[in-house]
Design an enzyme around this catalytic site. Sequence first.
Site, PDB file in Angstrom:
ATOM      1  N   ASP A  20       1.316  -0.996   0.130  1.00 29.06           N
ATOM      2  CA  ASP A  20       0.071   0.070  -0.165  1.00 29.06           C
ATOM      3  C   ASP A  20       1.127   0.675  -0.407  1.00 29.06           C
ATOM      4  O   ASP A  20       2.052   1.179   0.081  1.00 29.06           O
ATOM      5  CB  ASP A  20      -0.943   0.065   1.576  1.00 29.06           C
ATOM      6  CG  ASP A  20      -1.541   1.483   1.570  1.00 29.06           C
ATOM      7  OD1 ASP A  20      -2.547   1.520   0.461  1.00 29.06           O
ATOM      8  OD2 ASP A  20      -1.484   1.762   2.162  1.00 29.06           O
ATOM      9  N   ASP A  22      -0.271   5.231   0.954  1.00 26.63           N
ATOM     10  CA  ASP A  22      -0.658   6.034   1.821  1.00 26.63           C
ATOM     11  C   ASP A  22      -0.936   5.581   3.360  1.00 26.63           C
ATOM     12  O   ASP A  22      -1.957   4.247   3.752  1.00 26.63           O
ATOM     13  CB  ASP A  22      -1.923   6.930   1.348  1.00 26.63           C
ATOM     14  CG  ASP A  22      -2.021   8.067   0.331  1.00 26.63           C
ATOM     15  OD1 ASP A  22      -0.886   8.646   0.320  1.00 26.63           O
ATOM     16  OD2 ASP A  22      -2.679   7.262  -0.502  1.00 26.63           O
ATOM     17  N   ASP A 193      -1.919  -0.587   6.133  1.00 26.35           N
ATOM     18  CA  ASP A 193      -2.756  -0.270   7.543  1.00 26.35           C
ATOM     19  C   ASP A 193      -4.477  -0.171   7.226  1.00 26.35           C
ATOM     20  O   ASP A 193      -3.930  -0.156   8.002  1.00 26.35           O
ATOM     21  CB  ASP A 193      -1.922   0.517   7.663  1.00 26.35           C
ATOM     22  CG  ASP A 193      -2.877   1.593   6.094  1.00 26.35           C
ATOM     23  OD1 ASP A 193      -2.906   2.094   5.846  1.00 26.35           O
ATOM     24  OD2 ASP A 193      -2.775   2.812   7.083  1.00 26.35           O
TER      25      ASP A 193
END
Length: 271
Positions: A20, A22, A193
């Site tokens: 991922d 961001d 996240d």
Amino acid sequence: MTFDTTHALKGNPKCIFFTDFDGTITLRDSNDYLTDNLGFGYEKRRQGNIDILNGNLSFRDGFRDMMNSVKASFPECIKELNANIKLDPHFREFYMWTRKVGVPVIVLSSGMQPIIRSLLVHLIGPEGEEIEIGSNDVMDRPGRSRNEEGGWEIKFHDDSHFGHDKSLTIRPYAEAIAKMPENDRPTLLYAGDGVSDLSAAKETDLLFAKKGQDLVTYCEREGVPFTIFEDFSTILDKTKDIYSGKTNVRKVAAEGAKEFQEGGNEAEMTK
């Protein structure tokens, strides 16, 4: 966008690392930053996140609402992000190691490709141009230009409720690898996240889930093998051990589950 899996599999890598962007590679979510500072603000964004988590709003619709609230021109958005978004302090070291040993790194994101590319080059250097990106994109509004206020909008990667179902990008790699001799199969790793990372994690051998985020709780509930990380120094150490054969994904996942059970996880809504 369809990836050519032969590119990442060329050279028979021992591992392929999906991640991922961001809040994983960066310390702060760039889309949240735009919304909080140039859009409808933190409170409305936070309520949208809660609605998504409770199933009252799709990720796709919530994210579109966020981006539609940002009226600044697209070049101004990129300028603002380059000045304020910071890299995980250990990601560049991790990425340089992967280049050295031939481990492909592929970014999968719900963000927009031009922003991600600009930040990677700005924060890493010219090497950031070489990282593959699978993400949403940006387009001009009808009769407008992204170079003017209110002139751009998000262009989603696919028709899923996420806007970009990351598992659809990983699956061709997994299918190609399944046809390879067992001893030649690379290990698929993923770091993330948030909620949109869960479907991607199910397509890989091991997930690095960021501590303090709700993805850890989701993985425990869904039985997805994971280990917790706080920054890329942890990811680098564990990936090196997996790469060298010092450990394997089963052992790392077992240690991760034990760490979670002993230490818990203070969940926070993330995408």
